[in-house]
Design a protein around this motif. Structure first.
Motif, PDB file in Angstrom:
ATOM      1  N   ASP A 126       0.831  -1.211   0.000  1.00 13.46           N
ATOM      2  CA  ASP A 126       0.000   0.000   0.000  1.00 13.46           C
ATOM      3  C   ASP A 126       0.862   1.256   0.000  1.00 13.46           C
ATOM      4  O   ASP A 126       0.538   2.246  -0.675  1.00 13.46           O
ATOM      5  CB  ASP A 126      -0.925  -0.002   1.221  1.00 13.46           C
TER       6      ASP A 126
ATOM      7  N   GLN B  34       0.840   4.386  -2.702  1.00 10.70           N
ATOM      8  CA  GLN B  34       0.257   5.617  -2.156  1.00 10.70           C
ATOM      9  C   GLN B  34       1.362   6.515  -1.593  1.00 10.70           C
ATOM     10  O   GLN B  34       1.688   6.475  -0.410  1.00 10.70           O
ATOM     11  CB  GLN B  34      -0.775   5.283  -1.069  1.00 10.70           C
TER      12      GLN B  34
ATOM     13  N   LEU C 290      -7.179   1.170   0.880  1.00  9.88           N
ATOM     14  CA  LEU C 290      -5.963   1.080   1.685  1.00  9.88           C
ATOM     15  C   LEU C 290      -6.359   0.727   3.116  1.00  9.88           C
ATOM     16  O   LEU C 290      -7.318   1.288   3.646  1.00  9.88           O
ATOM     17  CB  LEU C 290      -5.195   2.400   1.650  1.00  9.88           C
TER      18      LEU C 290
END
Length: 272
Positions: free
Chosen positions: A52, A56, A139
């Motif tokens: 993640d 991100q 997420l």
């Protein structure tokens, strides 16, 4: 928008303390000039998967130079330390003081939150409202609070009650603020209709005779008729099927005019 990036650390002076807000009893929760601070957890830890973080960058920017991880490389959980957590009436804010970087999360972004041991688990939907279901981007992160600086509970306790575990206080605060910020498009609401896809603007949906559905109540000669299966409401009682004498019989225009002359207090409005 799912979240905003912050470059300056929040300050307690920028919020109205919850206990002070409750003493003022304003007409609405958002009546205060400043957002209301439900809870502040300084120096908390975050746990996010390395996958993640790789996808991100705004969340990856919260991590300091030294990174602790557990599990295999692909599914490793990265622990991010020294993150201040601010739960306010408008946002959930995560701010890394070492990195001078923060993320201000809007509550409808949180699709799942749960207490998981000594952590609060959050699932965030980072996609915009127009994203197709198969392209939604989520997420997961866990917040592990070590202490509570400011909090309040339903029983009126406030300002860091030590008898409430920090993880429970954090979970309760997020729950309370989520209720104050509901999803503007909850599942089951149609874009062109009401809840569950019911469109109150559809002809006949409200049970009233209008210019749009009048044809359903008229025969080929222009006379009024009760549609099959319709409901007759008289006074405070509703009778379906047992409509009494004359039910289902077509009346002529002359009969209607005769009734109008007999009782001026109950007039039919006839068109055509």
């Amino acid at each position: 928008m799912a979240y905003e990036v912050l470059r300056a650390a929040p300050s307690a002076a920028g919020f109205t303390p919850l206990d002070e807000h409750l003493e003022q009893t304003p007409p609405t929760f958002f009546g205060a000039a400043k957002p209301v601070l439900h809870l502040h957890c300084p120096s908390a830890k975050l746990s996010i998967s390395s996958a993640d973080l790789a996808s991100q960058p705004d969340f990856a920017a919260l991590q300091p130079e030294s990174i602790a991880s557990s599990g295999d490389e692909r599914n490793a959980l990265v622990e991010i330390r020294d993150v201040d957590v601010w739960v306010t009436s408008k946002h959930l804010t995560l701010f890394s003081n070492p990195k001078s970087h923060g993320i201000q999360i809007f509550y409808p972004t949180i699709t799942i939150h749960a207490q998981e041991g000594n952590a609060v688990l959050l699932e965030l939907n980072l996609s915009d409202a127009n994203t197709a279901d198969e392209d939604l981007e989520f997420l997961q992160l866990r917040i592990l609070p070590d202490a509570v600086a400011t909090t309040a509970h339903a029983n009126g306790q406030a300002n860091g009650d030590s008898s409430v575990p920090p993880v429970k206080a954090l979970y309760d605060a997020i729950s309370a603020c989520q209720e104050l910020n509901p999803d503007p498009n909850p599942e089951g609401d149609g874009e062109e209709g009401g809840v569950g896809g019911f469109d109150e603007t559809a002809p006949g949906a409200t049970g009233w005779i209008t210019s749009e559905n009048m044809a359903d109540f008229m025969d080929e000669d222009g006379n009024f008729r009760m549609p099959e299966g319709a409901t007759l409401i008289e006074g405070d009682e509703e009778d379906v099927g047992a409509l009494g004498a004359g039910a289902g019989r077509t009346r002529t225009a002359d009969e209607v005019d005769a009734e109008d002359g007999a009782d001026d207090g109950a007039k039919w409005q006839r068109t055509g």
